[in-house]
Design a protein around this motif. Structure first.
Motif, PDB file in Angstrom:
ATOM      1  N   GLY A 120       0.823  -1.196   0.000  1.00 56.34           N
ATOM      2  CA  GLY A 120       0.000   0.000   0.000  1.00 56.34           C
ATOM      3  C   GLY A 120       0.860   1.250   0.000  1.00 56.34           C
ATOM      4  O   GLY A 120       2.093   1.201  -0.043  1.00 56.34           O
ATOM      5  N   ASN A 121       0.194   2.374   0.063  1.00 62.68           N
ATOM      6  CA  ASN A 121       0.951   3.622   0.083  1.00 62.68           C
ATOM      7  C   ASN A 121       1.824   3.727   1.319  1.00 62.68           C
ATOM      8  O   ASN A 121       2.911   4.297   1.290  1.00 62.68           O
ATOM      9  CB  ASN A 121      -0.025   4.798   0.011  1.00 62.68           C
ATOM     10  CG  ASN A 121      -0.805   4.798  -1.287  1.00 62.68           C
ATOM     11  OD1 ASN A 121      -0.313   4.342  -2.314  1.00 62.68           O
ATOM     12  ND2 ASN A 121      -2.031   5.290  -1.253  1.00 62.68           N
ATOM     13  N   SER A 141       1.290  -0.945   6.566  1.00 62.16           N
ATOM     14  CA  SER A 141       0.254  -0.856   7.591  1.00 62.16           C
ATOM     15  C   SER A 141      -0.523  -2.150   7.646  1.00 62.16           C
ATOM     16  O   SER A 141      -0.297  -3.077   6.852  1.00 62.16           O
ATOM     17  CB  SER A 141      -0.695   0.310   7.278  1.00 62.16           C
ATOM     18  OG  SER A 141      -1.332   0.097   6.029  1.00 62.16           O
ATOM     19  N   GLN A 154      -4.298  -4.058   7.329  1.00 60.76           N
ATOM     20  CA  GLN A 154      -5.373  -3.902   6.351  1.00 60.76           C
ATOM     21  C   GLN A 154      -6.379  -2.831   6.762  1.00 60.76           C
ATOM     22  O   GLN A 154      -6.916  -2.119   5.922  1.00 60.76           O
ATOM     23  CB  GLN A 154      -6.103  -5.242   6.166  1.00 60.76           C
ATOM     24  CG  GLN A 154      -5.371  -6.210   5.271  1.00 60.76           C
ATOM     25  CD  GLN A 154      -5.487  -5.827   3.800  1.00 60.76           C
ATOM     26  OE1 GLN A 154      -5.796  -4.698   3.448  1.00 60.76           O
ATOM     27  NE2 GLN A 154      -5.216  -6.773   2.931  1.00 60.76           N
ATOM     28  N   ASN A 163      -5.676   0.784   5.506  1.00 63.91           N
ATOM     29  CA  ASN A 163      -5.547   1.080   4.083  1.00 63.91           C
ATOM     30  C   ASN A 163      -6.855   1.600   3.505  1.00 63.91           C
ATOM     31  O   ASN A 163      -7.931   1.093   3.832  1.00 63.91           O
ATOM     32  CB  ASN A 163      -5.125  -0.177   3.311  1.00 63.91           C
ATOM     33  CG  ASN A 163      -3.665  -0.513   3.515  1.00 63.91           C
ATOM     34  OD1 ASN A 163      -2.806   0.352   3.368  1.00 63.91           O
ATOM     35  ND2 ASN A 163      -3.381  -1.747   3.867  1.00 63.91           N
ATOM     36  N   GLN A 215      -1.273  10.968   5.081  1.00 59.77           N
ATOM     37  CA  GLN A 215      -2.297  10.157   5.742  1.00 59.77           C
ATOM     38  C   GLN A 215      -2.569  10.739   7.121  1.00 59.77           C
ATOM     39  O   GLN A 215      -1.643  11.022   7.883  1.00 59.77           O
ATOM     40  CB  GLN A 215      -1.838   8.701   5.877  1.00 59.77           C
ATOM     41  CG  GLN A 215      -2.914   7.770   6.402  1.00 59.77           C
ATOM     42  CD  GLN A 215      -2.431   6.338   6.557  1.00 59.77           C
ATOM     43  OE1 GLN A 215      -1.856   5.986   7.585  1.00 59.77           O
ATOM     44  NE2 GLN A 215      -2.642   5.512   5.533  1.00 59.77           N
ATOM     45  N   GLU A 263      -6.532   9.837   3.262  1.00 62.98           N
ATOM     46  CA  GLU A 263      -5.287   9.714   2.513  1.00 62.98           C
ATOM     47  C   GLU A 263      -5.432  10.457   1.193  1.00 62.98           C
ATOM     48  O   GLU A 263      -6.452  10.327   0.504  1.00 62.98           O
ATOM     49  CB  GLU A 263      -4.988   8.240   2.265  1.00 62.98           C
ATOM     50  CG  GLU A 263      -3.561   7.944   1.882  1.00 62.98           C
ATOM     51  CD  GLU A 263      -3.300   6.447   1.887  1.00 62.98           C
ATOM     52  OE1 GLU A 263      -3.060   5.890   2.976  1.00 62.98           O
ATOM     53  OE2 GLU A 263      -3.359   5.842   0.810  1.00 62.98           O
TER      54      GLU A 263
END
Length: 757
Positions: free
Chosen positions: A111-112, A115, A117, A120, A446, A456
């Motif tokens: 992901g960006n 982290s 789940q 996200n 974020q 985000e």
């Protein structure tokens, strides 16, 4: 350029600031309160961890400032992930693990932000190495279709290209440890050179991901994550052996890795060999044989202020190419590639480096990939190879991660690559000699509103230049070379592309078990070399590039719902992807002098929409039963109402799994029945045909057993057990009248071992 980057790294290393954080605690079983020994405690981003002692205690020291996610995993128990902010202090963290019922949320890195789940704004699917082993497929690319919404364009088990929500080839990015693979992925006949050896898991993002990963992530990304280093002061290994009944195939691999006070290393070798597969009618599919080998090695250093890793991977593939000529020349089933096969070799060198400041982390990653592609033709050919090309790519990815406070964090970075394509003396030039330079910058933020909402947002600017010096078009014939050229055709191209893309998303946590996701993202890709410059025969048609093609852009809206309780998991997602200037290959009204149809690349506004539904129930108190179901729906059209090519049929999957933690001397045993139904694809594009529905049933069984203290993992799978005769809509063998694979039984044995504990 590399010299300056090296000097920057040295400067950074010499000027790092560091404060010490320690995490310690005790791990017990919830309910009984018994200490658990051997629990794995791991921080993926820092590559460090520990194993709980006989009293359940653990200790991790010398952590840099900033946010970390620490994972506690133990076979038979639910994995727990904890997010902590390190501030140069000692953190006491006592953990109680529950017996495993339904798999918990995972730590994901694609992901960006790295982290769990629940943090996200886009759903990231994950397929573990154990699931890959249990899938029954002959390779990694086949196995990723376990995730709803992911399909495969197949030319037999050795040649497959992933499809994410109806987009494929240049519209998705296939990553190897964060770096895009570059091996001529402009055609469904040119597969990614990857295997399952040494892979910990595969992470899949469905939807635009250009903010962090760049051009090409229009439909999503597939990221291969390698196994983590060995725990400190250990040397461990693993051996694997598999047999595939349908192809009379064998696969074997052996790996070894160690860690001595933060200096770690690993080496792995593996290979597989398969004969032509048997169809549901028990006839063999001519020239679908393939042979694949790989070597992987890594070395690294983990220190308080930085981590360093150097990886090298080599792959060699010989893949039979079934076409209307080879199926007549190859009349007996075999294993050795002699005629009409792709000879592919790939070298990949990656260096990954992390540096830790106070509340700031910097990643400096470099990669070099050399892909060599050759095509062997008929036994009557007067030249060794019909195609002989090299694709060389030098890439860099630099990213900074700044933790402002407990709620707000930023990342920013730059990425780029320089790529050259070089042809040698073979008569056919699939792509011209060319050079490409690509560079981009991006930023992303974020923000956490307590534990309820995660916002985000990000922007990315990209610039690319493509230079094709004037040269004679080499043609693109997968037939024999022409003795003389009736008319010379020259190509030349030089152009720049630039684009600004963005994303905005949010996660709403209703409570600890339930959340909603919404995301709006744009992505883009520039036309590739084939789409711009191709000129010649490809299979049984003449294909022409189009130098007037513009950037392909899209905007996709996603919405998702996730429910995760102790006994139930539900995921529902929907998307609408509006694509501007969609690039596709279209038949024209022209034909060549020999009567072959002429196809040309064109662009048109299009849209794709659909969604996925996933359900996993572990009914209480029937602890030995798992019920799984999924449904994937998709439809793709041009704005003029015509249907898009290579859109998979809608699919329903159901599974019943029976498990037993301990049974005599067997551990973690399972028995699973899967039912897969593919609906009729009655909305083909203008040069496709209808595809009939089909039903498949698979059976899988496996267990862990021990001889003295040595563990063995045995998995047996039987796919298409009813031996159905069918053709999937995305099979490129359909025009040849070749059916998909019939019944196949796979036996796998995995042996983990320890040399030093």
């Amino acid at each position: 350029m590399l010299r300056y980057l090296f000097l920057i790294i040295l400067f950074i290393t010499a000027n790092l600031s560091f404060s010490q954080t320690t995490i310690k605690g005790t791990i017990k079983e919830r309910g009984s309160g018994d200490a658990l020994v051997g629990v794995n405690i791991y921080i993926p981003e820092l590559l460090i961890g520990d194993v709980s002692s006989p009293s359940g205690e653990f200790l991790i020291t010398d952590l840099p400032d900033g946010e970390v996610i620490i994972s506690f995993s133990y076979i038979g128990y639910t994995t727990i992930n904890k997010k902590l902010i390190c501030k140069g202090e000692t953190i006491q963290l006592d953990i109680n693990l529950d017996f495993l019922v339904v798999e918990g949320e995972e730590i994901v890195i694609s992901g960006n932000f790295a982290s769990t789940q629940h943090d996200n704004t886009v759903k990231i699917s994950s397929i573990s190495s154990r699931q890959l082993q249990q899938s029954g497929g002959t390779g990694l690319v086949e196995s990723i279709t376990l995730s709803p919404g992911v399909d495969i364009i197949s030319k037999g088990p050795g040649i497959g290209s992933p499809v994410i929500r109806g987009l494929s080839l240049s519209n998705i990015l296939f990553l190897n440890n964060g770096f895009p693979l570059n091996n001529y992925q402009f055609s469904e006949n040119h597969p990614y050179m990857v295997d399952e050896f040494g892979v910990k898991r595969v992470e899949i993002i469905k939807g635009p991901s250009s903010i962090v990963y760049g051009s090409g992530a229009v439909g999503g990304i597939i990221n291969i994550i390698d196994e983590e280093p060995a725990m400190n002061n250990t040397i461990v290994g693993k051996a694997g052996l598999s047999y595939f009944g349908n192809t009379n195939g064998v696969s074997a691999n052996l790996s070894l890795k160690g860690n001595n006070n933060g200096f770690y290393w690993g080496i792995l070798g593996g290979g597989s060999s398969h004969m032509d597969y048997k169809q549901g009618n028990n006839e063999f599919a001519p020239n679908t044989r393939f042979n694949r080998y790989s070597i992987k090695a890594n070395v690294g250093l983990i220190r308080k202020k930085a981590t360093y890793k150097l990886m090298y991977q080599y792959g060699a593939n010989k893949l039979g190419l079934a076409n209307d000529i080879s199926i007549n020349e190859i009349t007996t089933n075999g294993r050795k590639n002699q005629y009409w096969f792709q000879d592919l070799k790939d070298h990949l060198l990656i260096t990954q480096n992390k540096f830790f400041f106070s509340n700031f982390r910097l990643d400096v990653n470099l990669a070099y990939q050399l892909n060599k592609r050759k095509l062997k033709g008929s036994e009557y050919s007067s030249v060794p190879y019909l195609v002989d090309m090299n694709l060389s790519t030098l890439s860099f990815r630099i990213k900074g991660d700044y933790q402002i406070n407990d709620k707000l964090k930023f990342i920013g970075g730059t990425q780029g690559y320089y790529q050259t394509n070089t042809n040698f003396d073979a008569p056919n030039r699939i792509l011209p000699n060319a050079s490409i330079f690509d560079i981009s910058i991006y930023t992303l933020a974020q923000y956490h509103f307590e534990k309820v909402v995660v916002l985000e947002a990000g922007l990315r600017y990209s610039f690319k230049t493509i230079d094709v010096p004037q040269q004679e078009a080499g043609g693109h014939s997968h037939e024999e070379e022409e003795e003389e050229e009736e008319e010379e055709h020259f190509i030349v191209y030089n152009n720049n592309f630039s684009n600004l893309s963005g994303s905005l998303g949010a996660t709403f946590n209703v409570n600890e078990d339930m959340l909603f996701r919404v995301n709006l993202a744009s992505a883009y890709r520039s036309p590739n070399l084939a789409e711009l410059t191709q000129y010649g025969m490809h299979g049984n048609r003449f294909e022409m590039g189009n130098i007037n093609l513009d950037i392909q852009k899209n905007i996709e809206a996603d919405i998702g719902f996730h429910l995760h309780t102790r006994h139930t998991t539900i995921d529902v997602s929907g998307f609408y992807n509006n694509i501007f200037n969609y690039i596709y290959l279209s038949p024209s009204n022209d034909t060549t002098d020999e009567g072959f149809k002429v196809y040309q690349y064109e662009q048109t506004p299009s849209f794709i929409y659909g969604g996925e539904f996933m359900l996993h129930i572990h009914p209480h108190p029937i602890h030995w039963l798992h019920i799984e179901a999924s449904y994937a729906y998709i439809e793709g059209k041009k704005k003029n109402g015509e249907y898009l090519p290579l859109i998979p049929s809608n699919k329903v999957k159901m599974g019943l799994m029976f498990t037993k933690d301990k049974m005599a001397s067997l551990y973690q045993s399972y028995f699973k029945i899967d039912f897969n139904y593919s609906f009729e694809q009655n909305k083909p594009s203008e040069f496709e045909t209808l595809s009939q529905s089909y039903f498949l049933m698979d059976i899988k069984i496996g267990t862990e057993f021990k001889l003295r203290k040595q563990s063995f993992f045995l998995d047996i799978s039987a796919t298409n057990i009813l031996n159905q005769t069918y053709i999937d809509h995305l099979s490129t063998l359909k025009d040849l009248g070749i059916y998909d694979m019939g019944r196949s039984i796979k036996l796998s044995l995995t042996i983990p071992f320890k040399i030093k504990e």
